[in-house]
Design a protein around this motif. Structure first.
Motif, PDB file in Angstrom:
ATOM      1  N   LYS A  76      20.490   0.191   4.253  1.00  0.00           N
ATOM      2  CA  LYS A  76      19.091  -0.166   4.495  1.00  0.00           C
ATOM      3  C   LYS A  76      18.607  -1.153   3.448  1.00  0.00           C
ATOM      4  CE  LYS A  76      17.693   2.753   7.822  1.00  0.00           C
ATOM      5  NZ  LYS A  76      16.843   2.390   8.946  1.00  0.00           N
ATOM      6  N   GLY A  95      17.849  -1.408   8.873  1.00  0.00           N
ATOM      7  CA  GLY A  95      19.255  -1.003   8.734  1.00  0.00           C
ATOM      8  C   GLY A  95      20.136  -2.150   9.179  1.00  0.00           C
ATOM      9  N   ARG A 181      18.001  -3.920  15.537  1.00  0.00           N
ATOM     10  CA  ARG A 181      17.388  -3.347  14.333  1.00  0.00           C
ATOM     11  C   ARG A 181      16.251  -4.278  13.964  1.00  0.00           C
ATOM     12  NH1 ARG A 181      18.551   1.756  13.056  1.00  0.00           N
ATOM     13  NH2 ARG A 181      19.743   2.123  14.939  1.00  0.00           N
ATOM     14  N   CYS A 285      23.683   2.283  11.631  1.00  0.00           N
ATOM     15  CA  CYS A 285      23.586   1.398  10.463  1.00  0.00           C
ATOM     16  C   CYS A 285      24.843   1.610   9.607  1.00  0.00           C
ATOM     17  CB  CYS A 285      22.364   1.742   9.618  1.00  0.00           C
ATOM     18  SG  CYS A 285      20.807   1.750  10.517  1.00  0.00           S
TER      19      CYS A 285
END
Ligand code: PTT
Ligand code: SF4
Length: 608
Positions: A76, A95, A181, A285
């Motif tokens: 992240k 992520g 994302r 992720c």
């Protein structure tokens, strides 16, 4: 010092120059990273009162000491800036492989200022940094940009990009990565667009500075195991955040008809159970063993990655009850780089304004065709889309009167997907969130439904501050995904241990809470500095929840009580060491090492 590189990459797009700046060790210890580092940089680098869409605003991409390392859900990073939607502090958490590569490129953060004369993208390969022309990328959607950049630089890179919405400076344009994302709800994508910056490509190959890699590996292995053994793991990997649709319906917090109600009879058409039947893929992720990216085929048979917030805001909130249609709009939002929460709010607001005759256009609840057209028009700022691109606060101010009452935002950021007519602590969480109405800092609603649901209690306020410190303070500065803890109950002590192994410093909860309080107080000072005319009423949730009671469901007739809300707000301020107007007290600033903000607060007249 281990755990950080102690370096940030500074990019001046106006001059086409880049440089490396050392970060003071004290700053890293006091703010840790991610959001903490971002607000410290923004305070220092941004001129007070700067126009968020001007070259003088600063864009920060920051990782933390745990990001991108081989430990649970660490892929992240934080994108932050002064927000064009709220004019205050704005950030988002994304992520992406960009987190992994930033960690290995030798920088803790990238700080971008100025504006390029023509569209560009930034390419970072360790210390080799170039600002490249992006004429052939400009105008493309975020998915196509990734495809092109991967063809150019190979698969082994991390990419952050914007779509057309960022280019057109839609006030809730986001930064997108890996085709699904998306981060930076308060318009961080618009800030990128205002700088003519289409993308950032990172390739890092260095060994990150870790104090004790063996112990880190052992602790991480144990944590991974705990996650997989957790009760609820199988259900989580099947439904992820989509399980929340049924939960919200059961607890009367599902946003329905622009937050008019908390229940919707047709919720099964957008539920996690239905999603499971349609699911064709699952994404995750980096370094995550509980991947929650649920992918289905949408109305056009194209792939779309779903999350609760997206589906609730583009489903029940606008009465669109067909998951494949909702998925299509969600996919468009990802391609164009639009925040789904603000989009769902803006469309819901328009539908209500149309129903009540505030606008001439007829925009019916649940009209898929119109919603699709509007989404495209928002991204390109065409026609009525240009109005929606400004967000709910500005739309409601333009319409005035009763429209202000059903404008669902706090400080300009649209409310995420939890109705609060019957949830006073969640309303306070939205009111005091450091970026406007978002749930990431305190998802206290789950605690609230388990305890004294309608109570305005001190226990709830204490829990709210605790949650903010852990979620918005610790997780946003480490910077790793909080879901192993939130959803599967991973013991928080693992994070303390991992931070200690990485940095070689013994971290205690007292130290973490102090860092968190420092971050919240500095962000508060930033808002006050940017708002000439600060008032505690900015910490109030939308008027609808005080004025229009629920008309259905188990909490029929319930609405928030303003006097009791005020009492909770005052308790919150006291716990943070802020005065009755929400301004940090001089002794709090002194205790947290923030006396450098005093002059700015005196200049705007809130401190004597
Ligand atoms: C986040 C907000 C959320 S919160 C959701 S769904 W969620 C929406 N997702 C969007 C999307 O998707 N596409 C789009 N075009 N707009 C979107 N807007 C909304 O943005 C996300 C996950 C989720 S899914 C959540 S709760 C958790 N959030 C975390 C956080 O904030 N911090 C942290 N340390 N860990 C977190 N883990 C979880 O991450 P913002 P992502 Mg997001 C597609 O960006 O600005 O923070 O707003 O980043 O990589 O998609 O992960 O039910
Ligand atoms: Fe990403 Fe979901 Fe894993 Fe968190 S739990 S790291 S949001 S895939």
């Amino acid at each position: 010092m281990k755990g950080w590189w102690g370096r940030l990459l500074r990019v001046d797009l106006s001059r086409g120059k880049t440089s490396v700046v050392d970060i003071d060790k004290r700053i890293l210890l006091d703010y840790i990273g991610g959001r903490g580092l971002a607000i410290r940089i923004l305070w220092e680098y941004n001129p007070p009162g700067v126009d968020p869409l001007s070259p003088y605003n600063t864009l920060v991409i920051a990782s933390g000491p745990l990001s991108g390392l081989p430990l649970p859900s660490s892929g992240k990073l934080v994108v932050a800036s002064k927000s064009p939607l709220t004019n205050g502090y704005g950030d988002g958490n994304i992520g992406s492989m960009a987190s992994y590569h930033l960690k290995r490129a030798g920088f803790d953060a990238i700080v971008i200022q100025g504006k390029a004369k023509k569209p560009v993208y930034l390419y970072i390969e360790n210390d080799k940094v170039s600002i490249n022309p992006a004429d052939d990328l400009w105008g493309l959607d975020s998915f196509s940009v990734e495809d092109k950049l991967v063809r150019e630089h190979g698969k082994n890179v991390g990419i952050l990009t914007i779509g057309p919405a960022g280019e057109k400076m839609v006030r809730y344009a986001t930064v997108v990565s890996q085709k699904g994302r998306s981060g930076g709800r308060p318009g961080i994508g618009a800030v990128m667009g205002s700088k003519n910056l289409k993308a950032v490509v990172i390739k890092g190959t260095l060994q990150p500075p870790v104090h004790d890699l063996d112990s880190l590996r052992k602790t991480a292995e144990e944590a991974y195991k705990k996650i997989m053994e957790a009760e609820g793991y199988d259900y989580w990997v099947r439904q992820g955040t989509m399980a929340t649709i049924v939960w919200s319906q059961q607890n009367s917090v599902l946003p329905t008809m622009n937050f008019r109600e908390g229940v919707w009879e047709e919720y099964e058409g957008i539920s996690g159970d239905l999603m499971e039947k349609l699911k064709v893929d699952r994404r995750a992720c980096p370094y995550c063993n509980m991947g929650c990216g649920n992918v289905i085929k949408d109305e056009l048979d194209e792939l779309s990655e779903l999350d609760y917030e997206n589906v609730a805001m583009l489903g029940s909130n606008i009465l669109l009850g067909d998951l494949r249609k909702v998925a299509d709009i969600n996919k468009l939002a990802d391609k164009y780089g639009l925040d789904t929460i603000s989009l769902g709010n803006s469309i819901g607001f328009l539908m209500e304004a149309s129903e009540k005759g505030f606008v001439r256009e007829r925009v019916e609840w649940g009209d898929y065709k119109v919603v699709r057209e509007l989404t495209e028009d928002v991204a390109f700022r065409r026609g009525l889309g240009g109005f929606l691109a400004e967000g709910v606060m500005r739309m409601s101010t333009a319409l005035g009167g009763e429209a202000l009452e059903f404008a669902m935002h706090v400080k300009g950021l649209e409310v995420s997907a939890y109705d609060c007519h019957a949830a006073p602590a969640m309303a306070l969480a939205y009111g005091t969130s450091p970026i406007g109405a978002h749930h990431k800092d305190a998802w206290i609603i789950s605690y609230e439904v388990r305890t004294d649901r309608l109570g305005y209690t001190r226990e709830k306020v204490e829990m709210l501050v605790y949650l903010q410190d852990v979620r918005g303070g610790m997780f946003e500065s480490l910077t790793v995904c909080r879901l192993p803890w939130v959803e599967l109950g991973l013991d928080l002590d693992y994070y303390l241990k991992m931070l200690s192994h990485v940095t070689g410093i013994e971290w205690s909860w007292g130290m973490i809470r102090e860092v968190a309080n420092r971050i919240y107080t500095l962000i508060r000072a930033f808002w006050i500095r940017e708002f000439d005319g600060w008032s505690k009423y900015y910490d109030y949730p939308p008027a609808r929840w005080f004025k229009h009671p629920l008309t259905k469901g188990p909490y029929k007739g319930v609405k928030l009580d303003p006097a009791k809300y005020e009492q909770m707000l005052q308790e919150y301020y006291a716990l943070r060491g802020w005065d009755s107007n929400g301004v940090p007290k001089p002794e709090t600033l002194s205790k947290l090492g923030l006396t450098f903000v005093e002059d700015a607060l005196k200049r705007v007249g809130v401190l004597v």
